[in-house]
Design an enzyme around this catalytic site. Structure first.
Site, PDB file in Angstrom:
ATOM      1  N   ASN A  21      -7.451 -11.017  -3.456  1.00 31.49           N
ATOM      2  CA  ASN A  21      -7.288  -9.763  -2.730  1.00 31.49           C
ATOM      3  C   ASN A  21      -8.540  -8.915  -2.876  1.00 31.49           C
ATOM      4  O   ASN A  21      -9.108  -8.828  -3.952  1.00 31.49           O
ATOM      5  CB  ASN A  21      -6.053  -9.024  -3.283  1.00 31.49           C
ATOM      6  CG  ASN A  21      -5.846  -7.647  -2.678  1.00 31.49           C
ATOM      7  OD1 ASN A  21      -5.565  -6.698  -3.385  1.00 31.49           O
ATOM      8  ND2 ASN A  21      -5.978  -7.527  -1.369  1.00 31.49           N
ATOM      9  N   GLY A  22      -8.959  -8.300  -1.774  1.00 34.03           N
ATOM     10  CA  GLY A  22     -10.081  -7.368  -1.828  1.00 34.03           C
ATOM     11  C   GLY A  22     -11.181  -7.677  -0.837  1.00 34.03           C
ATOM     12  O   GLY A  22     -11.740  -8.777  -0.846  1.00 34.03           O
ATOM     13  N   CYS A  66      -2.137  -0.278  -9.444  1.00 36.14           N
ATOM     14  CA  CYS A  66      -2.288   1.007  -8.755  1.00 36.14           C
ATOM     15  C   CYS A  66      -3.308   1.884  -9.479  1.00 36.14           C
ATOM     16  O   CYS A  66      -3.169   2.147 -10.676  1.00 36.14           O
ATOM     17  CB  CYS A  66      -0.950   1.727  -8.669  1.00 36.14           C
ATOM     18  SG  CYS A  66      -1.069   3.311  -7.801  1.00 36.14           S
ATOM     19  N   GLN A  94       8.705  -4.655  -5.206  1.00 32.51           N
ATOM     20  CA  GLN A  94       7.744  -4.372  -6.276  1.00 32.51           C
ATOM     21  C   GLN A  94       8.216  -3.209  -7.148  1.00 32.51           C
ATOM     22  O   GLN A  94       8.618  -2.170  -6.646  1.00 32.51           O
ATOM     23  CB  GLN A  94       6.365  -4.047  -5.700  1.00 32.51           C
ATOM     24  CG  GLN A  94       5.307  -3.927  -6.794  1.00 32.51           C
ATOM     25  CD  GLN A  94       3.943  -3.520  -6.270  1.00 32.51           C
ATOM     26  OE1 GLN A  94       3.707  -2.358  -5.991  1.00 32.51           O
ATOM     27  NE2 GLN A  94       3.046  -4.495  -6.135  1.00 32.51           N
ATOM     28  N   GLY A 111      -4.992  -6.128   2.925  1.00 29.58           N
ATOM     29  CA  GLY A 111      -4.526  -4.753   2.852  1.00 29.58           C
ATOM     30  C   GLY A 111      -5.140  -3.925   3.960  1.00 29.58           C
ATOM     31  O   GLY A 111      -4.709  -3.961   5.112  1.00 29.58           O
ATOM     32  N   ARG A 112      -6.188  -3.163   3.608  1.00 29.21           N
ATOM     33  CA  ARG A 112      -6.817  -2.285   4.594  1.00 29.21           C
ATOM     34  C   ARG A 112      -7.375  -3.063   5.780  1.00 29.21           C
ATOM     35  O   ARG A 112      -7.394  -2.564   6.908  1.00 29.21           O
ATOM     36  CB  ARG A 112      -7.916  -1.468   3.920  1.00 29.21           C
ATOM     37  CG  ARG A 112      -7.406  -0.480   2.879  1.00 29.21           C
ATOM     38  CD  ARG A 112      -8.552   0.195   2.145  1.00 29.21           C
ATOM     39  NE  ARG A 112      -9.390  -0.777   1.458  1.00 29.21           N
ATOM     40  CZ  ARG A 112     -10.688  -0.612   1.197  1.00 29.21           C
ATOM     41  NH1 ARG A 112     -11.287   0.500   1.571  1.00 29.21           N
ATOM     42  NH2 ARG A 112     -11.366  -1.539   0.557  1.00 29.21           N
ATOM     43  N   LYS A 129       0.683  -8.186  -9.848  1.00 33.17           N
ATOM     44  CA  LYS A 129      -0.587  -7.854  -9.194  1.00 33.17           C
ATOM     45  C   LYS A 129      -1.423  -7.037 -10.167  1.00 33.17           C
ATOM     46  O   LYS A 129      -0.955  -6.036 -10.705  1.00 33.17           O
ATOM     47  CB  LYS A 129      -0.344  -7.065  -7.906  1.00 33.17           C
ATOM     48  CG  LYS A 129      -1.599  -6.838  -7.052  1.00 33.17           C
ATOM     49  CD  LYS A 129      -1.208  -6.258  -5.684  1.00 33.17           C
ATOM     50  CE  LYS A 129      -2.401  -6.263  -4.726  1.00 33.17           C
ATOM     51  NZ  LYS A 129      -3.352  -5.170  -4.999  1.00 33.17           N
ATOM     52  N   MET A 166       0.859  -1.186   0.000  1.00 34.27           N
ATOM     53  CA  MET A 166       0.000   0.000   0.000  1.00 34.27           C
ATOM     54  C   MET A 166       0.892   1.232   0.000  1.00 34.27           C
ATOM     55  O   MET A 166       1.498   1.580   1.021  1.00 34.27           O
ATOM     56  CB  MET A 166      -0.933  -0.016   1.200  1.00 34.27           C
ATOM     57  CG  MET A 166      -1.853  -1.244   1.226  1.00 34.27           C
ATOM     58  SD  MET A 166      -2.894  -1.314   2.711  1.00 34.27           S
ATOM     59  CE  MET A 166      -3.944   0.123   2.455  1.00 34.27           C
ATOM     60  N   GLU A 167       0.971   1.889  -1.129  1.00 32.44           N
ATOM     61  CA  GLU A 167       1.868   3.026  -1.316  1.00 32.44           C
ATOM     62  C   GLU A 167       1.511   4.156  -0.348  1.00 32.44           C
ATOM     63  O   GLU A 167       0.353   4.533  -0.204  1.00 32.44           O
ATOM     64  CB  GLU A 167       1.779   3.520  -2.769  1.00 32.44           C
ATOM     65  CG  GLU A 167       2.931   4.400  -3.189  1.00 32.44           C
ATOM     66  CD  GLU A 167       2.690   5.869  -2.890  1.00 32.44           C
ATOM     67  OE1 GLU A 167       3.670   6.601  -2.676  1.00 32.44           O
ATOM     68  OE2 GLU A 167       1.520   6.275  -2.883  1.00 32.44           O
TER      69      GLU A 167
END
Length: 319
Positions: free
Chosen positions: A199-200, A98, A68, A223-224, A139, A8-9
């Site tokens: 993912n998600g 992204c 990455q 992620g989140r 990804k 996560m940038e």
């Protein structure tokens, strides 16, 4: 079954990877993307994003870390993949997911999903440039404006020789709005003969079970959800094993945030400490509010604070 921390940038830096992997349950991490243009990046750039390189690409707790890269041209991406490996990277991941406008306008990230042939060319160039012993993964999202070419992009990655594919089950246009369309991941998994990571929208062990049932996957990226619940990977592993699990209490979460605050201070330096050092804590608290009501109270206490001494006092009070 394996669980991975998403790249996560601007959020998941090496310090966050250190803290979250130390809690247990994670089988791997991916760095924030390193942007590739025409130039050859020096070793110090790879070390800035992935200081784990100097520890055999492992976090302090021993969790593997992939480096990455993000770029739109095969040759520069491949060349810099070689330089990353020469610097010490043990695995390379390629970013085609992204959704940020600034990234897409610079010919990187999800915009490339409009042209699966370019996705194929970039993955193939990197795969051909590296030894077989260095895994190459990618990804993707389901597409840019829509999901009409989701399978073309997945096949492009597979046919180019990648070792693994992560699928964020939304398009660029979807952003991060729910739901995640896990059924597309199931179709991708059936079409490619390589590991697929789902993912998600995995915020809880119950979400994990639903995602596993829909996708048929045995690898998942968090992620989140992991920022909202730092022990989520550990809780999912316990649920999958049929074990009882006691969630991480707020006190321990607050102690972890305090460690992160202190770890990040040297990064900003004394000159900028009062301007920047609390920003990442405030950002993380926004995620934590989903799981911990105390995070909202703490955020209100510090949202206007800039002085390190006041942050220290607030942490002592919150814990």
């Amino acid at each position: 079954m394996q669980l991975f921390l998403a790249p996560m940038e601007g959020v998941v830096d090496y310090q966050v990877r250190d803290l979250l992997s130390a809690l247990g349950g994670l089988d791997g991490c991916v760095t924030e993307f390193i942007r590739v243009t025409d130039s050859s990046l020096p070793r110090r750039v790879f070390l800035r994003y992935a200081p784990e390189i100097e520890q055999h690409c492992l976090t302090p707790s021993g969790t593997p870390v992939k480096v990455q890269l993000l770029g739109g041209q095969p040759e520069p991406v491949a060349r810099n993949a070689q330089r990353a490996v020469a610097a010490g990277a043990t695995a390379i991941d390629l970013n085609f997911g992204c959704p940020a406008k600034t990234v897409n306008k610079s010919d990187g990230g999800a915009c490339l999903l409009r042209e699966p042939e370019r996705v194929h060319a970039i993955v193939a160039a990197v795969r051909n440039a590296l030894p077989d012993t260095v895994p190459v993964s990618a990804k993707i999202r389901l597409g840019f404006d829509d999901a009409s070419r989701y399978l073309d992009n997945a096949l492009a990655v597979y046919e180019a020789g990648a070792n693994e594919l992560t699928v964020h089950a939304r398009t660029k246009r979807d952003g991060y709005r729910p739901p995640a369309y896990w059924e597309y991941i199931a179709r991708i998994r059936e079409a490619v003969a390589m590991p697929v990571i789902a993912n998600g929208e995995i915020w809880s062990p119950e979400d994990f079970e639903r995602c596993r049932a829909v996708t048929g996957c045995d690898r998942f990226m968090l992620g989140r959800g992991l920022l909202a619940r730092p022990d989520l990977a550990r809780a999912i592993k316990a649920r999958a094993a049929g074990e009882d699990y006691t969630p991480m209490p707020w006190r321990e979460v607050c102690q972890m945030l305090h460690r992160y605050y202190r770890m990040s201070q040297p990064h900003w330096g004394s000159k900028n400490a009062s301007k920047y050092c609390g920003n990442r804590i405030k950002q993380w608290l926004m995620y934590l509010q989903r799981q911990y009501p105390e995070a909202a109270t703490f955020f209100e206490q510090i949202k206007r604070e800039r002085e390190p001494a006041r942050f220290e006092a607030a942490f002592r009070q919150a814990a």
